[in-house]
Design a protein around this motif. Sequence first.
Motif, PDB file in Angstrom:
ATOM      1  N   GLY A  41       0.818  -1.210   0.000  1.00 24.05           N
ATOM      2  CA  GLY A  41       0.000   0.000   0.000  1.00 24.05           C
ATOM      3  C   GLY A  41       0.844   1.248   0.000  1.00 24.05           C
ATOM      4  O   GLY A  41       2.072   1.211  -0.082  1.00 24.05           O
ATOM      5  N   GLY A  42       0.163   2.374   0.079  1.00 25.03           N
ATOM      6  CA  GLY A  42       0.879   3.632   0.088  1.00 25.03           C
ATOM      7  C   GLY A  42      -0.050   4.813  -0.018  1.00 25.03           C
ATOM      8  O   GLY A  42      -1.261   4.675  -0.239  1.00 25.03           O
ATOM      9  N   LYS A  43       0.544   5.981   0.112  1.00 27.83           N
ATOM     10  CA  LYS A  43      -0.156   7.246   0.007  1.00 27.83           C
ATOM     11  C   LYS A  43      -0.044   7.755  -1.421  1.00 27.83           C
ATOM     12  O   LYS A  43       1.057   7.858  -1.960  1.00 27.83           O
ATOM     13  N   SER A  44      -1.155   8.047  -2.062  1.00 28.87           N
ATOM     14  CA  SER A  44      -1.201   8.680  -3.379  1.00 28.87           C
ATOM     15  C   SER A  44      -0.332   7.928  -4.383  1.00 28.87           C
ATOM     16  O   SER A  44      -0.633   6.787  -4.730  1.00 28.87           O
ATOM     17  N   MET A  45       0.776   8.517  -4.835  1.00 30.19           N
ATOM     18  CA  MET A  45       1.632   7.855  -5.815  1.00 30.19           C
ATOM     19  C   MET A  45       2.094   6.491  -5.325  1.00 30.19           C
ATOM     20  O   MET A  45       2.161   5.527  -6.097  1.00 30.19           O
ATOM     21  N   GLY A  46       2.436   6.387  -4.037  1.00 32.84           N
ATOM     22  CA  GLY A  46       2.872   5.108  -3.489  1.00 32.84           C
ATOM     23  C   GLY A  46       1.810   4.038  -3.614  1.00 32.84           C
ATOM     24  O   GLY A  46       2.118   2.871  -3.883  1.00 32.84           O
ATOM     25  N   GLY A  47       0.549   4.423  -3.439  1.00 29.17           N
ATOM     26  CA  GLY A  47      -0.540   3.476  -3.622  1.00 29.17           C
ATOM     27  C   GLY A  47      -0.722   3.089  -5.076  1.00 29.17           C
ATOM     28  O   GLY A  47      -1.025   1.932  -5.384  1.00 29.17           O
ATOM     29  N   ARG A  48      -0.539   4.049  -5.976  1.00 31.54           N
ATOM     30  CA  ARG A  48      -0.633   3.724  -7.402  1.00 31.54           C
ATOM     31  C   ARG A  48       0.443   2.714  -7.793  1.00 31.54           C
ATOM     32  O   ARG A  48       0.174   1.742  -8.516  1.00 31.54           O
ATOM     33  N   VAL A  49       1.671   2.926  -7.313  1.00 34.59           N
ATOM     34  CA  VAL A  49       2.756   1.993  -7.622  1.00 34.59           C
ATOM     35  C   VAL A  49       2.443   0.613  -7.053  1.00 34.59           C
ATOM     36  O   VAL A  49       2.650  -0.412  -7.715  1.00 34.59           O
ATOM     37  N   ALA A  50       1.925   0.568  -5.823  1.00 35.01           N
ATOM     38  CA  ALA A  50       1.552  -0.714  -5.224  1.00 35.01           C
ATOM     39  C   ALA A  50       0.506  -1.432  -6.062  1.00 35.01           C
ATOM     40  O   ALA A  50       0.575  -2.656  -6.262  1.00 35.01           O
ATOM     41  N   SER A  51      -0.465  -0.686  -6.578  1.00 32.66           N
ATOM     42  CA  SER A  51      -1.521  -1.310  -7.380  1.00 32.66           C
ATOM     43  C   SER A  51      -0.990  -1.814  -8.722  1.00 32.66           C
ATOM     44  O   SER A  51      -1.424  -2.860  -9.211  1.00 32.66           O
ATOM     45  N   LEU A  52      -0.050  -1.092  -9.312  1.00 29.34           N
ATOM     46  CA  LEU A  52       0.563  -1.560 -10.559  1.00 29.34           C
ATOM     47  C   LEU A  52       1.342  -2.850 -10.329  1.00 29.34           C
ATOM     48  O   LEU A  52       1.291  -3.773 -11.145  1.00 29.34           O
ATOM     49  N   LEU A  53       2.041  -2.933  -9.205  1.00 30.72           N
ATOM     50  CA  LEU A  53       2.772  -4.150  -8.881  1.00 30.72           C
ATOM     51  C   LEU A  53       1.814  -5.305  -8.634  1.00 30.72           C
ATOM     52  O   LEU A  53       2.038  -6.431  -9.108  1.00 30.72           O
ATOM     53  N   ALA A  54       0.722  -5.045  -7.926  1.00 32.63           N
ATOM     54  CA  ALA A  54      -0.268  -6.099  -7.657  1.00 32.63           C
ATOM     55  C   ALA A  54      -0.945  -6.561  -8.939  1.00 32.63           C
ATOM     56  O   ALA A  54      -1.246  -7.747  -9.100  1.00 32.63           O
ATOM     57  N   ALA A  55      -1.214  -5.633  -9.863  1.00 34.25           N
ATOM     58  CA  ALA A  55      -1.825  -6.015 -11.137  1.00 34.25           C
ATOM     59  C   ALA A  55      -0.883  -6.896 -11.947  1.00 34.25           C
ATOM     60  O   ALA A  55      -1.329  -7.782 -12.680  1.00 34.25           O
ATOM     61  N   ARG A  56       0.412  -6.681 -11.796  1.00 35.03           N
ATOM     62  CA  ARG A  56       1.403  -7.474 -12.526  1.00 35.03           C
ATOM     63  C   ARG A  56       1.669  -8.831 -11.874  1.00 35.03           C
ATOM     64  O   ARG A  56       1.707  -9.861 -12.550  1.00 35.03           O
ATOM     65  N   ASP A  57       1.860  -8.820 -10.555  1.00 35.07           N
ATOM     66  CA  ASP A  57       2.342 -10.022  -9.852  1.00 35.07           C
ATOM     67  C   ASP A  57       1.342 -10.628  -8.883  1.00 35.07           C
ATOM     68  O   ASP A  57       1.591 -11.708  -8.349  1.00 35.07           O
ATOM     69  N   GLY A  58       0.236  -9.907  -8.602  1.00 31.06           N
ATOM     70  CA  GLY A  58      -0.643 -10.345  -7.529  1.00 31.06           C
ATOM     71  C   GLY A  58      -0.138  -9.839  -6.196  1.00 31.06           C
ATOM     72  O   GLY A  58       0.992  -9.359  -6.066  1.00 31.06           O
ATOM     73  N   ALA A  59      -0.981  -9.936  -5.173  1.00 29.19           N
ATOM     74  CA  ALA A  59      -0.612  -9.488  -3.831  1.00 29.19           C
ATOM     75  C   ALA A  59      -1.591 -10.094  -2.836  1.00 29.19           C
ATOM     76  O   ALA A  59      -2.701 -10.510  -3.206  1.00 29.19           O
ATOM     77  N   ASP A  60      -1.181 -10.144  -1.574  1.00 28.78           N
ATOM     78  CA  ASP A  60      -2.094 -10.625  -0.539  1.00 28.78           C
ATOM     79  C   ASP A  60      -3.225  -9.632  -0.305  1.00 28.78           C
ATOM     80  O   ASP A  60      -4.327 -10.016   0.095  1.00 28.78           O
ATOM     81  N   GLY A  61      -2.951  -8.371  -0.559  1.00 27.05           N
ATOM     82  CA  GLY A  61      -3.968  -7.345  -0.412  1.00 27.05           C
ATOM     83  C   GLY A  61      -3.369  -5.979  -0.666  1.00 27.05           C
ATOM     84  O   GLY A  61      -2.142  -5.810  -0.685  1.00 27.05           O
ATOM     85  N   LEU A  62      -4.238  -4.987  -0.883  1.00 28.01           N
ATOM     86  CA  LEU A  62      -3.808  -3.618  -1.161  1.00 28.01           C
ATOM     87  C   LEU A  62      -4.546  -2.646  -0.245  1.00 28.01           C
ATOM     88  O   LEU A  62      -5.762  -2.765  -0.050  1.00 28.01           O
ATOM     89  N   ALA A  63      -3.809  -1.679   0.291  1.00 30.96           N
ATOM     90  CA  ALA A  63      -4.402  -0.586   1.061  1.00 30.96           C
ATOM     91  C   ALA A  63      -3.924   0.717   0.430  1.00 30.96           C
ATOM     92  O   ALA A  63      -2.749   1.080   0.543  1.00 30.96           O
ATOM     93  N   LEU A  64      -4.827   1.416  -0.265  1.00 35.61           N
ATOM     94  CA  LEU A  64      -4.482   2.590  -1.062  1.00 35.61           C
ATOM     95  C   LEU A  64      -5.059   3.831  -0.397  1.00 35.61           C
ATOM     96  O   LEU A  64      -6.281   4.004  -0.334  1.00 35.61           O
TER      97      LEU A  64
END
Length: 224
Positions: free
Chosen positions: A100-123
């Motif tokens: 997860g992350g704040k603003s840009m950090g959350g966007r980067v986290a979501s791009l990584l999750a869309a590519r590789d998957g993740a246990d969960g996202l907090a944006l």
Amino acid sequence: MERHDIQGLGPLVITGQARRGRLLLAHGAGAGQDSPFMQRLREALAVEGVQSLAFEFAYMQRMRDEGRRRPPPRVETLVEEFACWRDSMSQGSPGPLWLGGKSMGGRVASLLAARDGADGLALCGYPFHPPRKPESLRLDHWPRLSSPTLVIQGTRDAFGTRDEVAGYALPDAAELHWLEDGDHDWKPRRASGRDQDGLIVEGARAIAEAMSRHACGDDAWPSE
């Protein structure tokens, strides 16, 4: 709060105990982990039983060393950097690791999750579009999100208000928690009778509840 230096990656701030889970947490474009917002968020998450693993992108570390501002690099570079942190934090540690992350950090986290998957996202304050450019949506990768995704957004966020987001076709994995009268930094207007600290506490509680709700299987964290 503990500070560690991770070889090859840089400093990491670990806050709280992982009673309800761990969250690898990135910052926004213009302010690092020492910003008041990020500090208060980590403290509130710790109260709710979420251990935050807070890192800074390399460009932010260079800003500190050089004493001058610099823009973030291409988002693809940030995704690769986030992936290195994820891989390092996943080694030898039990339980799920949310991104997860704040603003840009959350966007980067979501791009990584869309590519590789993740246990969960907090944006936190997702930048759905640049301010005053509602046509420039940053949602192309969202159809590929399959992990639990929680967006905590102020209803007045210039990067995506409640009325604007209501018109987006978001994936089934996404859920939104709206902070009444909050802006991009979760600051409400004085006339609302609310304050930023209260909205940060509300946001942290929503993250902790989502992590508990989606925990399952042998790797789940024990419930309180």
